[in-house]
Design a protein around this motif. Structure first.
Motif, PDB file in Angstrom:
ATOM      1  N   TYR A 549       0.858  -1.183   0.000  1.00  0.00           N
ATOM      2  CA  TYR A 549       0.000   0.000   0.000  1.00  0.00           C
ATOM      3  C   TYR A 549       0.887   1.224   0.000  1.00  0.00           C
ATOM      4  CZ  TYR A 549      -3.626   3.256   1.534  1.00  0.00           C
ATOM      5  OH  TYR A 549      -4.510   4.311   1.634  1.00  0.00           O
ATOM      6  N   GLN A 550       0.813   2.043  -1.024  1.00  0.00           N
ATOM      7  CA  GLN A 550       1.616   3.258  -1.192  1.00  0.00           C
ATOM      8  C   GLN A 550       3.091   2.983  -0.951  1.00  0.00           C
ATOM      9  OE1 GLN A 550      -0.355   6.084   1.398  1.00  0.00           O
ATOM     10  NE2 GLN A 550      -1.657   6.777  -0.280  1.00  0.00           N
ATOM     11  N   GLY A 551       3.586   1.898  -1.518  1.00  0.00           N
ATOM     12  CA  GLY A 551       5.008   1.575  -1.430  1.00  0.00           C
ATOM     13  C   GLY A 551       5.438   1.061  -0.072  1.00  0.00           C
ATOM     14  N   GLY A 552       4.508   0.742   0.792  1.00  0.00           N
ATOM     15  CA  GLY A 552       4.846   0.261   2.135  1.00  0.00           C
ATOM     16  C   GLY A 552       5.213  -1.212   2.139  1.00  0.00           C
ATOM     17  N   VAL A 577      -7.149  -7.917   1.435  1.00  0.00           N
ATOM     18  CA  VAL A 577      -6.309  -7.232   2.413  1.00  0.00           C
ATOM     19  C   VAL A 577      -7.156  -6.109   2.985  1.00  0.00           C
ATOM     20  CG1 VAL A 577      -4.161  -6.046   2.868  1.00  0.00           C
ATOM     21  CG2 VAL A 577      -4.290  -7.684   1.002  1.00  0.00           C
ATOM     22  N   THR A 578      -7.416  -6.177   4.293  1.00  0.00           N
ATOM     23  CA  THR A 578      -8.296  -5.188   4.919  1.00  0.00           C
ATOM     24  C   THR A 578      -7.454  -4.140   5.632  1.00  0.00           C
ATOM     25  OG1 THR A 578      -9.848  -6.973   5.293  1.00  0.00           O
ATOM     26  CG2 THR A 578     -10.265  -4.899   6.439  1.00  0.00           C
ATOM     27  N   ARG A 579      -7.699  -2.894   5.295  1.00  0.00           N
ATOM     28  CA  ARG A 579      -7.129  -1.781   6.046  1.00  0.00           C
ATOM     29  C   ARG A 579      -8.290  -1.026   6.677  1.00  0.00           C
ATOM     30  NH1 ARG A 579      -2.400   0.747   5.089  1.00  0.00           N
ATOM     31  NH2 ARG A 579      -3.493   2.728   5.286  1.00  0.00           N
ATOM     32  N   TRP A 580      -8.015  -0.080   7.572  1.00  0.00           N
ATOM     33  CA  TRP A 580      -9.118   0.667   8.182  1.00  0.00           C
ATOM     34  C   TRP A 580      -9.885   1.443   7.122  1.00  0.00           C
ATOM     35  CZ3 TRP A 580      -9.493   5.956   7.794  1.00  0.00           C
ATOM     36  CH2 TRP A 580      -8.351   6.626   7.337  1.00  0.00           C
ATOM     37  N   LEU A 584      -8.379  -4.280  -0.328  1.00  0.00           N
ATOM     38  CA  LEU A 584      -7.869  -4.722  -1.630  1.00  0.00           C
ATOM     39  C   LEU A 584      -8.470  -6.100  -1.871  1.00  0.00           C
ATOM     40  CD1 LEU A 584      -5.787  -4.463  -4.020  1.00  0.00           C
ATOM     41  CD2 LEU A 584      -4.275  -5.842  -2.598  1.00  0.00           C
ATOM     42  N   TYR A 585      -8.966  -6.307  -3.089  1.00  0.00           N
ATOM     43  CA  TYR A 585      -9.696  -7.535  -3.400  1.00  0.00           C
ATOM     44  C   TYR A 585      -9.024  -8.137  -4.629  1.00  0.00           C
ATOM     45  CZ  TYR A 585     -14.064 -10.219  -4.248  1.00  0.00           C
ATOM     46  OH  TYR A 585     -15.023 -11.190  -4.429  1.00  0.00           O
ATOM     47  N   ALA A 586      -8.481  -9.327  -4.514  1.00  0.00           N
ATOM     48  CA  ALA A 586      -7.734  -9.907  -5.627  1.00  0.00           C
ATOM     49  C   ALA A 586      -8.300 -11.268  -6.017  1.00  0.00           C
ATOM     50  CB  ALA A 586      -6.267 -10.057  -5.240  1.00  0.00           C
ATOM     51  N   VAL A 587      -8.426 -11.471  -7.323  1.00  0.00           N
ATOM     52  CA  VAL A 587      -8.906 -12.737  -7.856  1.00  0.00           C
ATOM     53  C   VAL A 587      -7.925 -13.192  -8.923  1.00  0.00           C
ATOM     54  CG1 VAL A 587     -10.767 -13.852  -9.120  1.00  0.00           C
ATOM     55  CG2 VAL A 587     -11.298 -12.102  -7.449  1.00  0.00           C
ATOM     56  N   GLN A 598      -4.268 -14.097 -15.718  1.00  0.00           N
ATOM     57  CA  GLN A 598      -5.251 -13.020 -15.543  1.00  0.00           C
ATOM     58  C   GLN A 598      -5.401 -12.685 -14.062  1.00  0.00           C
ATOM     59  OE1 GLN A 598      -8.745 -14.762 -17.273  1.00  0.00           O
ATOM     60  NE2 GLN A 598      -8.316 -13.855 -19.271  1.00  0.00           N
ATOM     61  N   LEU A 599      -5.351 -11.398 -13.776  1.00  0.00           N
ATOM     62  CA  LEU A 599      -5.597 -10.938 -12.413  1.00  0.00           C
ATOM     63  C   LEU A 599      -6.707  -9.913 -12.457  1.00  0.00           C
ATOM     64  CD1 LEU A 599      -2.094 -10.168 -10.897  1.00  0.00           C
ATOM     65  CD2 LEU A 599      -3.402 -12.283 -10.793  1.00  0.00           C
ATOM     66  N   ARG A 600      -7.571  -9.976 -11.452  1.00  0.00           N
ATOM     67  CA  ARG A 600      -8.577  -8.926 -11.330  1.00  0.00           C
ATOM     68  C   ARG A 600      -8.448  -8.345  -9.933  1.00  0.00           C
ATOM     69  NH1 ARG A 600     -14.778  -9.403 -13.363  1.00  0.00           N
ATOM     70  NH2 ARG A 600     -15.013  -7.186 -13.765  1.00  0.00           N
ATOM     71  N   LEU A 601      -8.181  -7.047  -9.891  1.00  0.00           N
ATOM     72  CA  LEU A 601      -7.912  -6.390  -8.615  1.00  0.00           C
ATOM     73  C   LEU A 601      -8.885  -5.240  -8.412  1.00  0.00           C
ATOM     74  CD1 LEU A 601      -4.075  -6.036  -9.197  1.00  0.00           C
ATOM     75  CD2 LEU A 601      -5.181  -7.822  -7.862  1.00  0.00           C
ATOM     76  N   TRP A 602      -9.322  -5.080  -7.181  1.00  0.00           N
ATOM     77  CA  TRP A 602     -10.155  -3.912  -6.841  1.00  0.00           C
ATOM     78  C   TRP A 602      -9.566  -3.224  -5.622  1.00  0.00           C
ATOM     79  CZ3 TRP A 602     -12.827  -8.369  -8.388  1.00  0.00           C
ATOM     80  CH2 TRP A 602     -13.824  -8.224  -9.357  1.00  0.00           C
ATOM     81  N   TRP A 603      -9.635  -1.920  -5.616  1.00  0.00           N
ATOM     82  CA  TRP A 603      -9.406  -1.174  -4.384  1.00  0.00           C
ATOM     83  C   TRP A 603     -10.740  -0.541  -4.040  1.00  0.00           C
ATOM     84  CZ3 TRP A 603      -7.738  -0.274   0.079  1.00  0.00           C
ATOM     85  CH2 TRP A 603      -7.750   1.004   0.662  1.00  0.00           C
ATOM     86  N   LYS A 604     -11.260  -0.917  -2.874  1.00  0.00           N
ATOM     87  CA  LYS A 604     -12.602  -0.477  -2.479  1.00  0.00           C
ATOM     88  C   LYS A 604     -12.513   0.322  -1.191  1.00  0.00           C
ATOM     89  CE  LYS A 604     -15.037  -4.250  -4.661  1.00  0.00           C
ATOM     90  NZ  LYS A 604     -16.009  -3.419  -5.353  1.00  0.00           N
ATOM     91  N   PRO A 605     -12.451   1.659  -1.317  1.00  0.00           N
ATOM     92  CA  PRO A 605     -12.304   2.468  -0.111  1.00  0.00           C
ATOM     93  C   PRO A 605     -13.523   2.353   0.796  1.00  0.00           C
ATOM     94  CG  PRO A 605     -11.769   3.749  -2.061  1.00  0.00           C
ATOM     95  CD  PRO A 605     -12.387   2.476  -2.526  1.00  0.00           C
ATOM     96  N   PHE A 606     -13.295   2.088   2.069  1.00  0.00           N
ATOM     97  CA  PHE A 606     -14.320   2.063   3.127  1.00  0.00           C
ATOM     98  C   PHE A 606     -15.428   1.040   2.867  1.00  0.00           C
ATOM     99  CE2 PHE A 606     -12.531   6.382   3.295  1.00  0.00           C
ATOM    100  CZ  PHE A 606     -12.008   6.314   4.565  1.00  0.00           C
ATOM    101  N   VAL A 607     -15.155   0.043   2.032  1.00  0.00           N
ATOM    102  CA  VAL A 607     -16.206  -0.937   1.747  1.00  0.00           C
ATOM    103  C   VAL A 607     -16.624  -1.675   3.019  1.00  0.00           C
ATOM    104  CG1 VAL A 607     -14.596  -2.776   1.130  1.00  0.00           C
ATOM    105  CG2 VAL A 607     -16.892  -2.780   0.183  1.00  0.00           C
ATOM    106  N   THR A 608     -15.667  -1.878   3.933  1.00  0.00           N
ATOM    107  CA  THR A 608     -15.967  -2.648   5.145  1.00  0.00           C
ATOM    108  C   THR A 608     -17.009  -1.946   6.013  1.00  0.00           C
ATOM    109  OG1 THR A 608     -13.980  -1.619   6.002  1.00  0.00           O
ATOM    110  CG2 THR A 608     -13.823  -3.918   5.399  1.00  0.00           C
ATOM    111  N   PHE A 609     -17.155  -0.613   5.838  1.00  0.00           N
ATOM    112  CA  PHE A 609     -18.141   0.117   6.641  1.00  0.00           C
ATOM    113  C   PHE A 609     -19.551  -0.419   6.413  1.00  0.00           C
ATOM    114  CE2 PHE A 609     -16.210   4.200   8.370  1.00  0.00           C
ATOM    115  CZ  PHE A 609     -14.954   3.658   8.419  1.00  0.00           C
ATOM    116  N   ILE A 610     -19.783  -0.982   5.215  1.00  0.00           N
ATOM    117  CA  ILE A 610     -21.103  -1.543   4.939  1.00  0.00           C
ATOM    118  C   ILE A 610     -21.460  -2.584   5.989  1.00  0.00           C
ATOM    119  CG2 ILE A 610     -22.455  -2.889   3.297  1.00  0.00           C
ATOM    120  CD1 ILE A 610     -20.657  -1.721   1.088  1.00  0.00           C
ATOM    121  N   TRP A 611     -20.521  -3.477   6.244  1.00  0.00           N
ATOM    122  CA  TRP A 611     -20.815  -4.584   7.169  1.00  0.00           C
ATOM    123  C   TRP A 611     -20.659  -4.154   8.612  1.00  0.00           C
ATOM    124  CZ3 TRP A 611     -17.301  -5.529   2.975  1.00  0.00           C
ATOM    125  CH2 TRP A 611     -17.987  -5.927   1.820  1.00  0.00           C
TER     126      TRP A 611
END
Lengths: 651, 152
Positions: A549-552, A577-580, A584-587, A598-611
C-alpha cells in the motif's frame, strides 16, 4: 434407528400442533364466563411440541455427523470425506433439512411463549398459540408428505454425493439458521397479531408482548443479511456486495417489513396509536417471510439456494402461502373495523415521523416485491426479462432518501405533539452538516447522484443519530434508547460504506507474467508465482502475490481457483487485504498464454463500513431487546410484590 | 392531522397517506420496470430486432466452436454466440466463468454496441449440473445436438 426416532418425533409433534390448534380455538370461543376444558392443554402441548421438533432435528444432525448413508438425504448431500463441521452444517444445507430447521425454530419459539408469556389475557394467548399451531401444522404436513428428511434408501449408498462446494464454507454453518430465526420470529409476531385481532385485544400490552419477538427476528435478519452480503462478496469473486438477486431480496423484504413493524409497535406500546396498522404490518411481515421461503425453496428461481426442483414442493409451499396469507387477510378484513381508533397525534411529533418511516419502508418493500416478482410474471406471457440494479437502485432511493431526511429529526421530536422551533439548535447543526456535505460532494464530482446523496446524508445522519443523547444523563439513559442511537448510527455507517464503495472503487483487469506488477489505486501488486495446492476435497491453482500500500510493507496474498471433485465444480477464492480505510480484493483467473495470468484487482475504499454498519444496526437491536426484556422482568417482579403485599394486607 | 380533527378523520388521513405512497410506489415501479427490465434475446431475435445501445439486455446461445479468440491484452475475449440461425459477435473483458468453453451454453449480460458487437459486462455459464442459468435450461435439445455436432 435415529432416523425412525426422528420421524416418530415429527409425527407426534404434528399431532400436538393439531391439538394446540383445536384446543386453542375452542378455548378462545368458550363463553366469557365459562372456560373450555381443553384450555389448560394448550400451553403444555406447545412446550412438548417444541421439544419433539428439537429432538427430530437433533436426530438429523446425528445422522449427518455419522454419515449414515442408508438415509437418502445424507447420501444425496453428504460425503464421508468432508470435515465434521461441514457434515453437521450439511444437515441444514439442503431442502428437507432446512425445512426441518424452520419448523424446529418455530416450535421452540412457540414453546417459549407458552412457558413465559403471562401479560396478555389468557384468551388472547390461547388464540395466539392456536395460530402458532396452525402455521406449524402446515409445515409438518409439508415435511411429512413431500419432504421427509428421514427417508431411507432401499440399499445404503456406498458413498455420498457431497455438498455443493459453494456451500462448504463456515458461512453456511451460520447463514441459513440466522435467517430462519428471523423468518420464524416474524411467525411469532404474526401469531400474536392474529391472536390479538381474534380476541380484539390490540393494546399496548399486546405490542409489548410482541416486541421482543420482532426485535429478535429483526436482529437475526440484520445479521443474516449482513453476513450473506459479505459471504457473496468474498465467495463469488465478483467484487460486488449486493446483486439484487431474488434470493437476496427474499431476505430483504421481511427485513423491511420487520423494520416498519418494529417502529409501529413502539408507537403502539408507548402511545396506543397505529393499532390496525401494526396488525397489518404483522401480517405483511410474516407474509414476506413466506414469500421469501417460497421464492428460495420452491425451485422457481435457479440459484445456489434452490434445493428443491420438484414442482410438487413448490406447489405445496404456494398453497401454504395462500392459506396463511389469505386467511390472515380475511381475518383482518372482518375484524379490523372492530378495533377501536387509537390515540391521536400531530404531524410534527415522534409518531408523525414514525408514520413517515413506516410509509416509506412499505413503499420500498412494494418496489422490491414488484421488481422481484416481475420476471416471474412476464414469464407467464413467455417474455423473459431480468430486473437488476438499474431498476432497484434509483427507484428505491426515491423513497429511501426522504426517509433518511426524516430520520435526521424524528428521534429528536417528542411524542404526541412537538414543534420544530423547540429543536432548532439541533436542526441548525444537521442543516450545516448537510450543506458542507453537498459542497464536498460537488467538489469531488463527478460522482453519481446516488453515491453523492449517500455521502451527503451519511455524516449528517451519523451526527443526528447521537443528538438525542444531548442534555441527557448518559448513565441513566434506558438501554432501549441506546439501542435506537446505535442502530441509527449503524445506518449512517453502512450508508457511508455503500456510497464510498460505489463512488471511489477502482478496478483493474490485467494479464501479467510472473514477476510483473499491477497497480490499482494506491496498491502495487506483484505476482510472485502460481502453484498447485490441495485441500481435503479439492485441488487449486494458487496465485502467490505481494501487495504493498503506497510503497509500504509487502503483504502476501494467495487467491485461488479451486476445483472440487465431489461434486465436480470450480470456485474462485478471492484474497482480501483489509485496512481501516478499505479493502484490496484480488482474484486470479486463467492462464492467458505466453506465461501470463489473468488478475482482477479492486481497491474499495471504506467498503468494510457496509458490514460494520450492518453489525452496528444489529447491536442496536440487541441493546433494545436486552433493555426491553430487563424492563419487562422488573415490571413483572414489581407486580408480583404488589400482589403479595396486597395478599398480606388482606390476611 | 391536528388534534382538532375527529378521530375518524385522522385514521382516514393515515390510510389515504399510506395508499397514496403504496400506489405511487407501484406506479413508479411499473414505469421503471418498462424502461429498466433487461430482456432476454437469442441471436436470431437480436439480429431481427436490435435493441438500442443504451439498453441493458441479455443474450443467450451457444459459444460457436472455433470462434473464441483472446486479444493481445490477455483479458479481452471475443466469440460468436450462435443459436443455429444467426450469430452475434460478443466482446468480454474479465475472468470467464470456470465452465465457459466453446460449444457450451452461455448467457451474456450487457448491451449491443453501435457496431453490432455485443459488449458483455458479465457472462453466466453452467456452474455445475445443478445450477444452470434459467434461459439455458430451456434451450431446445435440437440446439444442443447441433452444438455438439459442431464440436465433433
Amino acid at each position: 434407528m435415529a432416523a425412525e426416532l426422528g420421524l416418530a418425533a415429527m409425527w407426534l409433534a404434528a399431532a400436538l400442533a393439531a391439538l394446540q390448534l383445536v384446543a386453542g380455538a375452542m378455548a378462545m370461543n368458550a363463553r366469557a364466563d365459562g372456560t373450555s376444558e381443553l384450555a389448560p392443554l394448550v400451553r403444555p402441548a406447545a412446550v412438548l411440541q417444541g421439544l419433539l421438533a428439537a429432538f427430530a432435528f437433533l436426530s438429523l444432525i446425528y445422522l449427518f455427523a455419522v454419515t449414515d448413508l442408508s438415509v437418502k438425504l445424507v447420501a444425496l448431500n453428504s460425503h464421508s470425506a468432508k470435515p465434521l463441521i461441514f457434515k453437521v452444517a450439511g444437515a441444514w444445507g439442503n431442502h428437507e433439512g432446512s425445512m426441518l430447521l424452520w419448523v424446529t425454530v418455530m416450535s421452540t419459539a412457540g414453546a417459549l411463549i407458552a412457558l413465559v408469556e403471562r401479560r396478555l389475557p389468557e384468551k388472547t394467548m390461547q388464540a395466539t398459540l392456536a395460530a402458532q399451531g396452525f402455521v406449524a401444522l402446515g409445515f409438518y404436513a409439508f415435511l411429512l408428505f413431500s419432504s421427509n428428511p428421514f427417508e431411507r434408501l432401499p440399499t445404503p449408498a456406498l458413498e455420498g454425493n457431497g455438498l455443493n462446494p459453494l456451500l462448504q464454507d463456515i458461512g453456511l454453518a451460520f447463514h441459513p439458521p440466522t435467517l430462519y430465526f428471523g423468518y420464524v420470529g416474524l411467525s411469532v409476531a404474526f401469531s400474536f397479531a392474529v391472536g390479538a385481532l381474534l380476541t380484539r385485544q390490540v393494546t399496548p400490552d399486546f405490542a409489548r408482548a410482541m416486541r421482543p419477538w420482532i426485535l429478535g427476528a429483526w436482529i437475526f435478519l440484520t445479521v443474516g443479511i449482513t453476513a450473506g452480503s459479505y459471504w457473496a462478496y468474498y465467495e463469488l469473486g465478483w467484487g460486488g456486495w449486493w446483486f439484487w438477486d431474488p434470493v437476496e431480496n427474499a431476505s430483504l423484504m421481511p427485513w423491511l417489513a420487520a423494520t416498519a413493524l418494529l417502529h409501529s409497535a413502539s408507537v403502539l406500546a408507548a402511545r396506543d396509536a397505529l393499532r390496525t396498522w401494526t396488525i397489518m404490518l404483522g401480517v405483511v411481515a410474516f407474509s414476506m417471510s413466506m414469500v421469501g421461503t417460497f421464492l428460495v425453496r420452491s425451485g422457481i428461481l435457479t440459484s445456489v439456494h434452490a434445493f428443491a426442483v420438484d414442482p410438487e414442493r413448490g406447489t405445496f409451499i404456494l398453497a401454504l402461502l395462500a392459506i396463511y396469507i389469505g386467511g390472515a387477510l380475511a381475518v383482518f378484513a372482518f375484524r379490523a373495523g372492530t378495533v377501536a381508533e387509537g390515540e391521536r397525534f400531530s404531524i410534527t411529533s415522534r409518531e408523525g415521523a414514525l408514520v413517515v418511516n413506516n410509509v416509506m419502508l412499505s413503499a420500498i418493500l412494494a418496489i422490491v416485491l414488484v421488481g422481484t416478482l416481475y420476471p416471474l410474471l412476464t414469464e407467464a406471457f413467455d417474455v423473459r426479462v431480468s430486473v437488476g440494479p438499474p431498476y432497484f437502485n434509483p427507484v428505491s432511493a426515491i423513497f429511501f432518501f426522504p426517509m433518511v431526511a426524516v430520520l435526521l429529526v424524528g428521534p429528536l421530536l417528542r411524542w404526541r405533539r412537538d414543534s420544530l422551533a423547540r429543536i432548532r439548535p439541533s436542526l441548525v447543526i444537521v442543516g450545516l452538516l448537510l450543506l458542507v456535505g453537498i459542497m464536498v460532494a460537488l467538489l469531488l464530482s463527478p460522482i453519481g447522484i446516488l453515491p453523492g446523496l449517500g455521502l451527503v446524508f451519511a455524516p449528517a445522519l451519523a451526527v443526528a443519530s447521537v443528538l438525542p443523547l444531548r442534555g441527557r444523563s448518559l448513565r441513566r439513559l434506558p438501554l432501549a434508547t441506546w439501542g435506537m442511537v446505535v442502530a441509527h448510527l449503524g445506518i449512517a455507517v453502512a450508508l457511508f460504506g455503500m456510497a464510498s464503495e460505489s463512488a471511489f472503487s477502482e478496478e483493474r483487469l490485467v494479464a501479467v507474467q510472473v514477476g510483473q506488477t499491477a497497480e490499482v489505486g494506491p496498491w502495487k501488486v506483484r505476482l510472485d508465482g502460481i502453484q498447485p495446492v490441495a485441500g481435503p476435497n479439492w485441488t487449486a491453482l494458487q496465485g502467490r502475490m505481494f501487495a504493498s500500500y503506497q510503497g509500504g510493507r509487502e503483504i502476501e496474498i494467495d487467491p485461488q481457483s479451486r476445483s472440487f471433485w465431489v461434486p465436480p465444480q470450480q470456485t474462485t477464492e478471492s484474497a482480501l487485504v483489509t485496512r481501516w480505510n478499505g479493502q484490496l480484493y484480488a482474484v486470479v483467473g486463467n492462464e492467458a498464454g505466453d506465461g501470463k495470468w489473468q488478475l482482477r484487482l479492486w481497491w474499495k475504499p471504506f467498503v468494510t463500513f457496509i458490514w460494520y454498519g450492518g453489525l452496528l444496526i444489529a447491536l442496536g437491536g440487541l441493546l433494545a431487546l436486552v433493555g426491553r426484556v430487563i424492563a419487562d422482568l422488573k415490571r413483572r417482579h414489581a407486580k408480583g410484590r404488589v400482589a403479595q403485599r396486597r395478599k398480606e394486607a388482606k390476611a | 392531522m391536528t388534534s382538532g380533527l375527529k378521530p375518524k378523520h385522522q385514521r382516514l388521513v393515515l390510510v389515504l397517506l399510506a395508499l397514496v405512497a403504496i400506489i405511487g410506489a407501484g406506479t413508479l415501479a411499473a414505469w421503471a420496470l418498462r424502461n429498466q427490465a433487461s430482456y432476454f434475446y437469442v441471436p436470431k431475435e437480436m439480429m431481427a430486432n436490435p435493441p438500442s445501445p443504451d439498453r441493458g439486455v441479455r443474450l443467450g446461445g451457444m459459444v460457436k466452436a472455433g470462434s473464441l479468440k483472446t486479444d493481445p491484452d490477455g483479458v479481452t475475449i471475443r466469440f460468436l454466440v450462435d443459436d443455429g440461425e444467426a450469430e452475434v459477435p460478443v466482446k468480454f473483458s474479465g475472468i470467464v466463468p470456470d465452465l465457459f468453453v466453446e460449444g457450451s451454453g452461455v448467457v451474456a449480460e450487457g448491451h449491443l454496441g453501435a457496431d453490432g458487437t455485443f459488449v458483455a459486462d458479465n457472462l453466466l455459464a453452467k456452474h455445475d449440473e445443478n445450477y444452470v442459468p434459467r434461459e439455458l435450461q430451456d434451450m431446445t435439445e435440437a440446439q444442443k445436438r447441433m452444438a455438439i455436432e459442431e464440436t465433433n
